[in-house]
Scaffold this motif. Structure first.
Motif, PDB file in Angstrom:
ATOM      1  N   GLU A 173     -23.572   0.396 -29.880  1.00 52.94           N
ATOM      2  CA  GLU A 173     -24.812   1.180 -29.965  1.00 52.94           C
ATOM      3  C   GLU A 173     -25.941   0.348 -30.566  1.00 52.94           C
ATOM      4  O   GLU A 173     -27.098   0.459 -30.142  1.00 52.94           O
ATOM      5  CB  GLU A 173     -24.557   2.441 -30.792  1.00 52.94           C
ATOM      6  CG  GLU A 173     -23.659   3.447 -30.075  1.00 52.94           C
ATOM      7  CD  GLU A 173     -23.008   4.456 -31.020  1.00 52.94           C
ATOM      8  OE1 GLU A 173     -23.349   4.438 -32.235  1.00 52.94           O
ATOM      9  OE2 GLU A 173     -22.151   5.231 -30.545  1.00 52.94           O
ATOM     10  N   ALA A 174     -25.616  -0.501 -31.547  1.00 52.26           N
ATOM     11  CA  ALA A 174     -26.637  -1.382 -32.125  1.00 52.26           C
ATOM     12  C   ALA A 174     -27.130  -2.387 -31.090  1.00 52.26           C
ATOM     13  O   ALA A 174     -28.328  -2.708 -31.031  1.00 52.26           O
ATOM     14  CB  ALA A 174     -26.080  -2.102 -33.348  1.00 52.26           C
TER      15      ALA A 174
ATOM     16  N   ARG B 178     -29.536  -0.613 -28.854  1.00 58.63           N
ATOM     17  CA  ARG B 178     -30.852  -0.477 -29.503  1.00 58.63           C
ATOM     18  C   ARG B 178     -31.620  -1.795 -29.452  1.00 58.63           C
ATOM     19  O   ARG B 178     -32.825  -1.823 -29.174  1.00 58.63           O
ATOM     20  CB  ARG B 178     -30.682  -0.034 -30.959  1.00 58.63           C
ATOM     21  CG  ARG B 178     -30.208   1.380 -31.152  1.00 58.63           C
ATOM     22  CD  ARG B 178     -30.383   1.840 -32.599  1.00 58.63           C
ATOM     23  NE  ARG B 178     -29.621   1.056 -33.573  1.00 58.63           N
ATOM     24  CZ  ARG B 178     -28.354   1.307 -33.907  1.00 58.63           C
ATOM     25  NH1 ARG B 178     -27.678   2.301 -33.321  1.00 58.63           N
ATOM     26  NH2 ARG B 178     -27.743   0.562 -34.822  1.00 58.63           N
ATOM     27  N   PHE B 179     -30.921  -2.885 -29.728  1.00 58.45           N
ATOM     28  CA  PHE B 179     -31.554  -4.209 -29.714  1.00 58.45           C
ATOM     29  C   PHE B 179     -32.076  -4.558 -28.324  1.00 58.45           C
ATOM     30  O   PHE B 179     -33.227  -5.011 -28.169  1.00 58.45           O
ATOM     31  CB  PHE B 179     -30.543  -5.255 -30.178  1.00 58.45           C
ATOM     32  CG  PHE B 179     -30.954  -6.668 -29.904  1.00 58.45           C
ATOM     33  CD1 PHE B 179     -31.855  -7.320 -30.729  1.00 58.45           C
ATOM     34  CD2 PHE B 179     -30.442  -7.351 -28.798  1.00 58.45           C
ATOM     35  CE1 PHE B 179     -32.251  -8.629 -30.466  1.00 58.45           C
ATOM     36  CE2 PHE B 179     -30.830  -8.662 -28.535  1.00 58.45           C
ATOM     37  CZ  PHE B 179     -31.731  -9.299 -29.369  1.00 58.45           C
TER      38      PHE B 179
ATOM     39  N   LEU C 185     -32.911  -2.629 -25.905  1.00 53.54           N
ATOM     40  CA  LEU C 185     -34.044  -1.774 -25.553  1.00 53.54           C
ATOM     41  C   LEU C 185     -35.298  -2.198 -26.315  1.00 53.54           C
ATOM     42  O   LEU C 185     -36.388  -2.306 -25.739  1.00 53.54           O
ATOM     43  CB  LEU C 185     -33.711  -0.308 -25.853  1.00 53.54           C
ATOM     44  CG  LEU C 185     -34.781   0.728 -25.464  1.00 53.54           C
ATOM     45  CD1 LEU C 185     -35.055   0.690 -23.964  1.00 53.54           C
ATOM     46  CD2 LEU C 185     -34.332   2.122 -25.887  1.00 53.54           C
ATOM     47  N   ARG C 186     -35.152  -2.456 -27.605  1.00 50.20           N
ATOM     48  CA  ARG C 186     -36.308  -2.819 -28.440  1.00 50.20           C
ATOM     49  C   ARG C 186     -36.899  -4.167 -28.024  1.00 50.20           C
ATOM     50  O   ARG C 186     -38.122  -4.311 -27.899  1.00 50.20           O
ATOM     51  CB  ARG C 186     -35.861  -2.899 -29.902  1.00 50.20           C
ATOM     52  CG  ARG C 186     -37.001  -3.225 -30.875  1.00 50.20           C
ATOM     53  CD  ARG C 186     -36.486  -3.401 -32.293  1.00 50.20           C
ATOM     54  NE  ARG C 186     -35.752  -4.653 -32.473  1.00 50.20           N
ATOM     55  CZ  ARG C 186     -34.530  -4.738 -32.959  1.00 50.20           C
ATOM     56  NH1 ARG C 186     -33.845  -3.652 -33.298  1.00 50.20           N
ATOM     57  NH2 ARG C 186     -33.950  -5.926 -33.101  1.00 50.20           N
TER      58      ARG C 186
ATOM     59  N   GLU D  96     -32.299  -0.807 -20.760  1.00 52.91           N
ATOM     60  CA  GLU D  96     -31.465   0.329 -21.145  1.00 52.91           C
ATOM     61  C   GLU D  96     -30.026   0.073 -20.700  1.00 52.91           C
ATOM     62  O   GLU D  96     -29.766  -0.235 -19.538  1.00 52.91           O
ATOM     63  CB  GLU D  96     -31.985   1.611 -20.500  1.00 52.91           C
ATOM     64  CG  GLU D  96     -33.342   2.054 -21.053  1.00 52.91           C
ATOM     65  CD  GLU D  96     -33.722   3.449 -20.606  1.00 52.91           C
ATOM     66  OE1 GLU D  96     -32.803   4.288 -20.447  1.00 52.91           O
ATOM     67  OE2 GLU D  96     -34.921   3.704 -20.407  1.00 52.91           O
TER      68      GLU D  96
ATOM     69  N   ASP E 111     -30.328  -4.741 -36.254  1.00 49.15           N
ATOM     70  CA  ASP E 111     -31.345  -3.736 -36.566  1.00 49.15           C
ATOM     71  C   ASP E 111     -32.496  -4.302 -37.399  1.00 49.15           C
ATOM     72  O   ASP E 111     -33.398  -3.557 -37.789  1.00 49.15           O
ATOM     73  CB  ASP E 111     -30.697  -2.554 -37.308  1.00 49.15           C
ATOM     74  CG  ASP E 111     -29.921  -1.641 -36.366  1.00 49.15           C
ATOM     75  OD1 ASP E 111     -30.193  -1.687 -35.143  1.00 49.15           O
ATOM     76  OD2 ASP E 111     -29.041  -0.897 -36.843  1.00 49.15           O
TER      77      ASP E 111
END
Length: 410
Positions: free
Chosen positions: A89-90, A93-94, A96-97, A102, A297
């Motif tokens: 999940e991290a 997020r990375f 996507l950011r 996605e 993160d």
């Protein structure tokens, strides 16, 4: 001393009955020996080591703090197998950011014990005897080594200055393409420093579809991109339909010894990797994965790492140019790939290896030679320096030693 009874049992992939009897020495071992020799013979002369290919800094304190906390928790003691959901999940997020990509953490991401293991395992999912892996050279050889282990062959695609260090895909013979299954890329490229473009990746995607190839893009240096924002292969439409990207926390996060990365992209390829991995390891220590989450993160960590190595590379390029070498700022990585002069200090050198050993022996300057696609020297800016003043002092000493060499190019 006679051979052990099992000498004849060694597999042909590592030399068969002749294993352990060869006299050829790997170039990195030659450099290590030359370093030891010059340190012994010239103790008065400080060794300037541009050969080290690993970050000179520890992981960020915030990451180490999480590791210190997690290492004492009993719930982290067991096998991680194909990774904890929180790490995947991290990663999602990375991705996507940083790239606008996605990914489904459950099906399109899987962790690996460093990107090296992923590059070693992925050929097992595709290569049968007689199959071909297309690989750029110079470069990281692991996927090619394991291709040969499975009875496959490697077709080398030279990265040349005249092609801006991109592979000439149109030059591959039809009979090679007919047997090719994998196309292994590495951008930002080690050691040339070239970065990929959207147009290049579009050509790769079209090429992979046309010839039914799986693309493996090694993104180990992706956060060390200097010209523009880092570019992921998966940002380009169609990329996820033809392959995967392999990432690492080593270079951008100063976590080289932690051995943590991930494979992401097409879910079927990710699943195949996971199935191979199930039979190779039992996952990275969960505490390390949780520390990796803290790293992913925190966008400030790779930003600081990138700016440090950008600064060092700019200083090195300026220094070498003042000494007569031909080089320019790379687009990425912490390596500088420098064309070898044919003559230095009145002596002619035909290979990068010969020149590299001359620089060690006569000037205590360590580089890594590459002769795979024309003679070049690789300078790394991961040398030990506690601050900018020490960096400047090292550059000044480098210039002092090189300034009188009068390099000449054909």
């Amino acid at each position: 001393m006679s051979d052990p009874y099992f000498q004849k049992l060694f597999a042909q992939r590592i030399g068969g009955s002749q294993y352990g009897k060869g006299t050829e020495i790997y170039k990195f071992e030659k450099i290590k020996r030359a370093k030891r020799r010059v340190l012994a013979e010239h103790a008065e002369r400080k060794l300037i080591d541009f050969g080290i290919g690993e970050n000179d800094e520890m992981a960020d304190e915030s990451v180490r703090r999480v590791m210190a906390e997690e290492i004492n928790k009993p719930e982290n003691r067991g096998y991680a197998d194909n990774g904890i959901p929180a790490f995947k999940e991290a990663v999602a997020r990375f991705m996507l950011r940083e790239f606008g990509v996605e990914l489904d953490p459950a099906t399109e991401i899987n962790h690996c014990i460093g990107s090296k293991t992923a590059l070693a395992m992925l050929p097992a999912a595709f290569i049968d005897p007689g199959d071909i892996t297309l690989m750029t050279v110079p470069g990281y050889p692991v996927a090619g080594t394991h291709t040969r282990y499975y009875g496959g062959q490697v077709y080398k695609l030279p990265l040349l200055p005249e092609n801006n260090f991109y592979p000439d895909l149109d030059s591959i013979p039809a009979d090679v393409l007919k047997r090719a299954k994998l196309l292994v890329l590495n951008y930002p490229n080690s050691p040339t420093g070239q970065v990929a473009t959207v147009d290049f990746y579009r050509r790769v995607i079209d090429f992979a579809r046309k010839h039914e190839l799986v693309v493996i893009q090694d993104a180990a240096h992706i956060m060390l991109s200097y010209r523009d924002r880092p570019l992921s292969f998966l940002q380009v439409p169609g990329a996820k339909e033809v392959g995967v990207e392999v990432h690492s926390l080593s270079k951008g996060w100063n976590m080289i010894g932690w051995r943590l990365g991930w494979v992401c992209g097409h879910p079927r390829i990710v699943q195949a990797f996971a199935d191979i991995k199930d039979n190779c390891d039992s996952g990275q220590f969960i505490a390390i994965q949780k520390a990796g989450i803290a790293a992913l993160d925190n966008p400030d960590i790779p930003r600081r790492t990138r700016e440090k190595y950008r600064r060092r590379l700019e200083k090195l390029v300026a220094t070498l140019r003042r000494c007569g070498f031909q080089c320019e700022m790379p687009g990425g990585t912490y390596f500088l790939y420098v064309k070898c002069p044919r003559e230095i200090a009145g002596r002619r050198f035909e290979t990068a290896e010969d020149l590299a050993h001359y620089l060690i022996a006569e000037h205590s300057i360590v580089t890594v030679p590459w002769d795979d696609a024309g003679p070049h020297l690789r300078f790394s800016v991961t040398y030990q320096a506690a601050n900018e003043a020490e960096e400047d002092a090292l550059m000044a000493e480098t210039e002092k030693r090189l300034m009188s060499l009068d390099p000449k190019f054909d």
